[in-house]
Design a protein around this motif. Structure first.
Motif, PDB file in Angstrom:
ATOM      1  N   ARG A 172       1.024 -10.458  -0.068  1.00 49.64           N
ATOM      2  CA  ARG A 172       2.337 -10.119   0.506  1.00 49.64           C
ATOM      3  C   ARG A 172       3.366  -9.718  -0.546  1.00 49.64           C
ATOM      4  NH1 ARG A 172       3.105 -14.187   5.659  1.00 49.64           N
ATOM      5  NH2 ARG A 172       1.486 -13.228   6.910  1.00 49.64           N
ATOM      6  N   PRO A 173       3.550 -10.504  -1.639  1.00 49.60           N
ATOM      7  CA  PRO A 173       4.512 -10.040  -2.656  1.00 49.60           C
ATOM      8  C   PRO A 173       4.105  -8.727  -3.308  1.00 49.60           C
ATOM      9  CG  PRO A 173       4.030 -12.365  -2.974  1.00 49.60           C
ATOM     10  CD  PRO A 173       3.082 -11.865  -1.943  1.00 49.60           C
ATOM     11  N   THR A 174       2.805  -8.530  -3.521  1.00 47.36           N
ATOM     12  CA  THR A 174       2.340  -7.272  -4.105  1.00 47.36           C
ATOM     13  C   THR A 174       2.637  -6.102  -3.178  1.00 47.36           C
ATOM     14  OG1 THR A 174       0.567  -8.495  -5.200  1.00 47.36           O
ATOM     15  CG2 THR A 174       0.333  -6.108  -5.077  1.00 47.36           C
ATOM     16  N   LEU A 175       2.426  -6.300  -1.903  1.00 50.22           N
ATOM     17  CA  LEU A 175       2.719  -5.255  -0.926  1.00 50.22           C
ATOM     18  C   LEU A 175       4.219  -4.942  -0.877  1.00 50.22           C
ATOM     19  CD1 LEU A 175       1.431  -3.420   1.174  1.00 50.22           C
ATOM     20  CD2 LEU A 175       1.744  -5.239   2.847  1.00 50.22           C
ATOM     21  N   VAL A 176       5.051  -5.973  -0.940  1.00 48.80           N
ATOM     22  CA  VAL A 176       6.500  -5.771  -0.942  1.00 48.80           C
ATOM     23  C   VAL A 176       6.922  -4.980  -2.176  1.00 48.80           C
ATOM     24  CG1 VAL A 176       8.706  -6.967  -1.185  1.00 48.80           C
ATOM     25  CG2 VAL A 176       7.072  -7.731   0.514  1.00 48.80           C
ATOM     26  N   TRP A 177       6.397  -5.341  -3.354  1.00 48.63           N
ATOM     27  CA  TRP A 177       6.741  -4.614  -4.573  1.00 48.63           C
ATOM     28  C   TRP A 177       6.269  -3.166  -4.498  1.00 48.63           C
ATOM     29  CZ3 TRP A 177      10.393  -5.696  -7.714  1.00 48.63           C
ATOM     30  CH2 TRP A 177      10.734  -7.015  -7.982  1.00 48.63           C
ATOM     31  N   LEU A 178       5.081  -2.934  -3.961  1.00 45.02           N
ATOM     32  CA  LEU A 178       4.569  -1.575  -3.824  1.00 45.02           C
ATOM     33  C   LEU A 178       5.468  -0.744  -2.916  1.00 45.02           C
ATOM     34  CD1 LEU A 178       2.193   0.445  -4.356  1.00 45.02           C
ATOM     35  CD2 LEU A 178       1.225  -0.422  -2.223  1.00 45.02           C
ATOM     36  N   ILE A 224       8.675  -1.296  -2.174  1.00 47.96           N
ATOM     37  CA  ILE A 224      10.019  -1.117  -2.750  1.00 47.96           C
ATOM     38  C   ILE A 224      10.000  -0.158  -3.934  1.00 47.96           C
ATOM     39  CG2 ILE A 224      11.829  -2.296  -4.051  1.00 47.96           C
ATOM     40  CD1 ILE A 224      11.431  -4.686  -2.214  1.00 47.96           C
ATOM     41  N   LEU A 225       9.058  -0.327  -4.843  1.00 50.21           N
ATOM     42  CA  LEU A 225       9.073   0.463  -6.069  1.00 50.21           C
ATOM     43  C   LEU A 225       8.557   1.891  -5.886  1.00 50.21           C
ATOM     44  CD1 LEU A 225       7.860  -2.165  -8.676  1.00 50.21           C
ATOM     45  CD2 LEU A 225      10.189  -1.383  -8.265  1.00 50.21           C
ATOM     46  N   VAL A 226       7.644   2.094  -4.929  1.00 48.53           N
ATOM     47  CA  VAL A 226       7.020   3.414  -4.816  1.00 48.53           C
ATOM     48  C   VAL A 226       7.352   4.107  -3.493  1.00 48.53           C
ATOM     49  CG1 VAL A 226       4.818   4.645  -4.812  1.00 48.53           C
ATOM     50  CG2 VAL A 226       5.139   2.703  -6.336  1.00 48.53           C
ATOM     51  N   ILE A 227       7.088   3.448  -2.394  1.00 48.37           N
ATOM     52  CA  ILE A 227       7.152   4.131  -1.101  1.00 48.37           C
ATOM     53  C   ILE A 227       8.588   4.429  -0.669  1.00 48.37           C
ATOM     54  CG2 ILE A 227       6.579   3.892   1.353  1.00 48.37           C
ATOM     55  CD1 ILE A 227       4.051   2.425   0.444  1.00 48.37           C
ATOM     56  N   LEU A 228       9.532   3.511  -0.870  1.00 48.14           N
ATOM     57  CA  LEU A 228      10.921   3.777  -0.464  1.00 48.14           C
ATOM     58  C   LEU A 228      11.547   4.966  -1.197  1.00 48.14           C
ATOM     59  CD1 LEU A 228      12.514   0.249   0.059  1.00 48.14           C
ATOM     60  CD2 LEU A 228      11.994   1.962   1.771  1.00 48.14           C
ATOM     61  N   PRO A 229      11.446   5.059  -2.525  1.00 47.13           N
ATOM     62  CA  PRO A 229      12.083   6.208  -3.186  1.00 47.13           C
ATOM     63  C   PRO A 229      11.289   7.505  -3.119  1.00 47.13           C
ATOM     64  CG  PRO A 229      11.261   4.678  -4.828  1.00 47.13           C
ATOM     65  CD  PRO A 229      11.015   4.053  -3.501  1.00 47.13           C
ATOM     66  N   LEU A 230      10.032   7.446  -2.690  1.00 47.76           N
ATOM     67  CA  LEU A 230       9.175   8.627  -2.728  1.00 47.76           C
ATOM     68  C   LEU A 230       9.713   9.827  -1.933  1.00 47.76           C
ATOM     69  CD1 LEU A 230       6.581   9.385  -4.139  1.00 47.76           C
ATOM     70  CD2 LEU A 230       5.338   8.711  -2.095  1.00 47.76           C
ATOM     71  N   PRO A 231      10.179   9.670  -0.685  1.00 50.92           N
ATOM     72  CA  PRO A 231      10.700  10.857   0.026  1.00 50.92           C
ATOM     73  C   PRO A 231      11.909  11.490  -0.667  1.00 50.92           C
ATOM     74  CG  PRO A 231      10.374   9.043   1.550  1.00 50.92           C
ATOM     75  CD  PRO A 231      10.161   8.498   0.188  1.00 50.92           C
ATOM     76  N   THR A 235      18.284   4.056  -5.154  1.00 51.34           N
ATOM     77  CA  THR A 235      17.415   3.561  -4.088  1.00 51.34           C
ATOM     78  C   THR A 235      17.187   2.062  -4.219  1.00 51.34           C
ATOM     79  OG1 THR A 235      16.292   5.697  -4.099  1.00 51.34           O
ATOM     80  CG2 THR A 235      15.195   3.906  -2.948  1.00 51.34           C
ATOM     81  N   TYR A 236      17.007   1.600  -5.435  1.00 48.43           N
ATOM     82  CA  TYR A 236      16.798   0.160  -5.647  1.00 48.43           C
ATOM     83  C   TYR A 236      18.053  -0.628  -5.306  1.00 48.43           C
ATOM     84  CZ  TYR A 236      12.493   1.483  -8.063  1.00 48.43           C
ATOM     85  OH  TYR A 236      11.265   1.989  -8.377  1.00 48.43           O
TER      86      TYR A 236
END
Length: 185
Positions: free
Chosen positions: A7-13, A15-22, A49-50
């Protein structure tokens, strides 16, 4: 796999990659500039974004709190704030602008962010004051004058059930605990 690790790994993934990607894709597809300039813009966009994510995490969404847990959510909030500040510092050192107001508002935002991080590290968390008696004494001395309006300090005993909400708690007592819990009214 272990749920406590996934779960924490998924949250970090996310937040760090998928949210700013678009936003990164739209910026880089829409601008024709050198790789160096696009990288500088991307650093600022990542920091922005962060920060937006940090603001959302500060609202303590119930679904995320149940799924991840409040201590891990606070950890993500704090570490993401430091990452956003580091990216903003890199952006400010590498960027350029011909317009004076863009530069001034950028520096103002950076100084406010640095001040906010130091304020949070000193007053809102126990990271510094738990390990240094001098810092704890300074925090106790500065806590009242620097407390923003609308921010209440509630003793842990008040939050256990002696008080229905923070507005009805007695917050004007002269002996507010130095290790109190902060809540917005």
């Amino acid at each position: 796999m272990n749920k406590r690790l996934v779960r924490p790994t998924l949250v970090w993934l996310i937040i760090l990659v998928i949210l700013p990607l678009p936003l990164l894709w739209l910026l880089n597809a829409g601008l024709t500039d050198s790789f160096h300039n696009l990288l500088i813009y991307d650093l600022g966009l990542l920091a922005y974004t962060y920060w937006l994510t940090i603001v959302y995490l500060s609202t303590r969404p119930k679904w995320l709190e149940r799924w991840l847990g409040l201590p891990k959510m606070y950890l993500v909030h704090g570490l993401l704030g430091v990452c956003a500040l580091a990216l903003a510092l890199l952006h400010s050192q590498l960027s350029f602008s011909m317009q004076r107001w863009v530069v001034l508002t950028g520096w103002l935002a950076l100084y406010l962010a640095i001040g906010g991080v130091f304020y949070a590290a000193f007053f809102l968390s126990g990271w510094l004051v738990d390990y240094s008696p001098r810092a704890a004494k300074l925090k106790k001395r500065l806590q009242r004058p620097l407390q923003p309006p609308g921010l209440a300090v509630a003793a842990p005993a008040q939050l256990r059930g002696n008080c229905v909400d923070l507005v009805s708690c007695s917050l004007d007592s002269p002996a507010l605990p130095a290790d109190g819990i902060y809540h917005l009214l």
